[in-house]
Design a protein around this motif. Structure first.
Motif, short mmCIF file in Angstrom:
data_model
loop_
_atom_site.label_atom_id
_atom_site.label_comp_id
_atom_site.label_asym_id
_atom_site.label_seq_id
_atom_site.Cartn_x
_atom_site.Cartn_y
_atom_site.Cartn_z
N ALA A 152 -7.70 5.58 0.64
CA ALA A 152 -6.32 5.17 0.91
C ALA A 152 -5.98 5.23 2.40
N ILE A 211 -4.85 2.09 4.94
CA ILE A 211 -3.59 1.98 5.70
C ILE A 211 -3.87 1.76 7.18
N VAL A 248 -1.40 -6.19 -3.83
CA VAL A 248 -1.97 -6.27 -2.48
C VAL A 248 -2.78 -7.55 -2.30
N LEU A 305 0.83 -1.20 0.00
CA LEU A 305 0.00 0.00 0.00
C LEU A 305 0.87 1.26 0.00
N LYS A 307 -10.18 -1.29 -1.90
CA LYS A 307 -9.25 -1.60 -2.98
C LYS A 307 -9.90 -1.45 -4.35
N MET A 356 -0.93 -1.88 -6.36
CA MET A 356 -2.24 -2.20 -5.78
C MET A 356 -2.69 -3.60 -6.18
#
Length: 392
Positions: free
Chosen positions: A316, A320, A381, A211, A272, A378
């Motif tokens: 975002a 996190i 992830v 991320l 996401k 991304m």
């Protein structure tokens, strides 16, 4: 939600300050410096400061205990000092005094930025954080609109007026937050007296690293574009300084209108997925901007671009935060801004150097390329989402 809207005044003041700073300070520097690369470098002073200070301040605020709370002391110290030096910027008398005022303003901004943002997860349950982030970014977007629209009008009257206005807004925002948010009453985990010292190694788990890499690349694109856009409008499209700055208001307007809906979409469909839509959309927006030579088309595309940026930016930070514990909100806020600051350090001077060699037309090609790197990160992830909640 009422507390979130009130907290939004803090983000409003931060956003209006940075937007005005990025929009008009390059013109002051251009009075003394001819090199776009050097101007871009000097515009990253704040990020050099933030790179080292904000992670420390964020971590420190996690472990601060005062009668005002964990985060509030940093706001009470940083905001008034920032207001003072922001007001002094247009009254510089030389390049040296300009840089001194810029450095002092940015030091004080770094003191309160991470604690202000960390207040959001402090007072908001995890399931509501994308919605709350939409609200505070809505307020931030309103600040950017005022900076580029009303700020442009004030700048045309007297160059110092928008800077004085923002300084007053800083102080008003502090008063609103201090009067309405009491950490001992509103923070969800305030009863924990001595949270453990944060282990950065354990915080940097695999999802977090991917991320942070994605955040780095999309801020490379956005920070570079915003820092050099006004010069692009003047030199490439022949716009006036105020018209070039005003064009960025369309990007901010769309961001504002999309902030809350994007938060709702992230909560419903997953952070996401919405971020990926935003990244892909901005790649096409930047490519289209490169072939745009009319003001109408420029502003129309920027309107669309602001919507895609909201898809990314609103989701975002909660993403996190969701990869760590409730005791590390300040630390993760610091990491978030460390990475974005590192991108902002590298991006403007790098793009400025490319512009010096290839011309302003390279600006949006470089931004699109950086977004493609963010997309690749991304997509990675997925490999390591085992510890994430299903709503990420």
């Amino acid at each position: 939600m009422k507390k979130t809207w009130l907290l939004g005044f803090g983000f409003f003041s931060i956003s209006i300050g940075w937007s005005l700073y990025n929009g008009f300070v390059p013109f002051y520097l251009n009075n003394y410096i001819a090199s776009t690369a050097l101007i871009g470098f000097l515009m990253t002073i704040d990020n050099y400061i933030a790179l080292f200070l904000q992670p420390y301040i964020g971590n420190r605020s996690d472990r601060t205990q005062t009668r005002f709370g964990r985060r509030m002391p940093y706001l009470l110290i940083g905001i008034p000092i920032a207001a003072l030096f922001f007001a002094l910027i247009p009254f510089h008398t030389s390049l040296v005094t300009l840089i001194i005022f810029m450095v002092c303003m940015n030091l004080s901004m770094a003191i309160f930025r991470s604690p202000t943002i960390a207040l959001m997860p402090d007072i908001t349950p995890e399931s509501k954080r994308t919605n709350a982030n939409g609200v505070i970014n809505f307020m931030g977007g309103c600040g950017a609109i005022l900076a580029f629209s009303v700020g442009s009008l004030l700048y045309n009257i007297e160059e110092y007026l928008p800077f004085l206005a923002v300084s007053v807004i800083f102080l008003l925002a502090l008063w609103v937050i201090f009067k309405n948010i009491k950490e001992s009453r509103d923070a969800l985990s305030y009863a924990i007296i001595s949270p453990p010292k944060i282990n950065y190694k354990s915080e940097l788990n695999t999802p977090t690293v991917y991320l942070l890499a994605a955040i780095f690349f999309w801020f490379m694109a956005i920070q570079g574009m915003e820092a050099l856009f006004t010069l692009y409008g003047v030199n490439e499209l022949g716009l006036s300084k105020s018209a070039s700055a005003f064009s960025l208001a369309f990007f901010s307007l769309s961001f504002v209108l999309s902030a809350i809906p994007c938060g709702l979409l992230g909560a419903k469909y997953g952070k996401k997925k919405v971020i990926l839509i935003g990244i892909i959309g901005l790649v096409f927006v930047f490519l289209l901007l490169n072939w745009t030579d009319s003001v109408f088309a420029l502003r129309a595309i920027l309107l669309v671009g602001g919507m895609f940026w909201a898809c990314i930016n609103i989701n975002a930070y909660p993403f996190i935060v969701s990869t760590g514990s409730e005791h590390s909100f300040g630390t993760r806020t610091g990491l978030y801004y460390l990475v974005s600051s590192l991108a902002a350090i590298i991006s403007p001077p790098t793009l400025g150097l490319l512009i010096d060699y290839f011309g302003f037309e390279i600006l949006f090609f470089a931004a699109a390329g950086s977004m493609l790197f963010a997309l690749a990160c991304m997509l990675k992830v997925d490999v390591a989402t085992g510890t994430l909640s299903k709503n990420t």
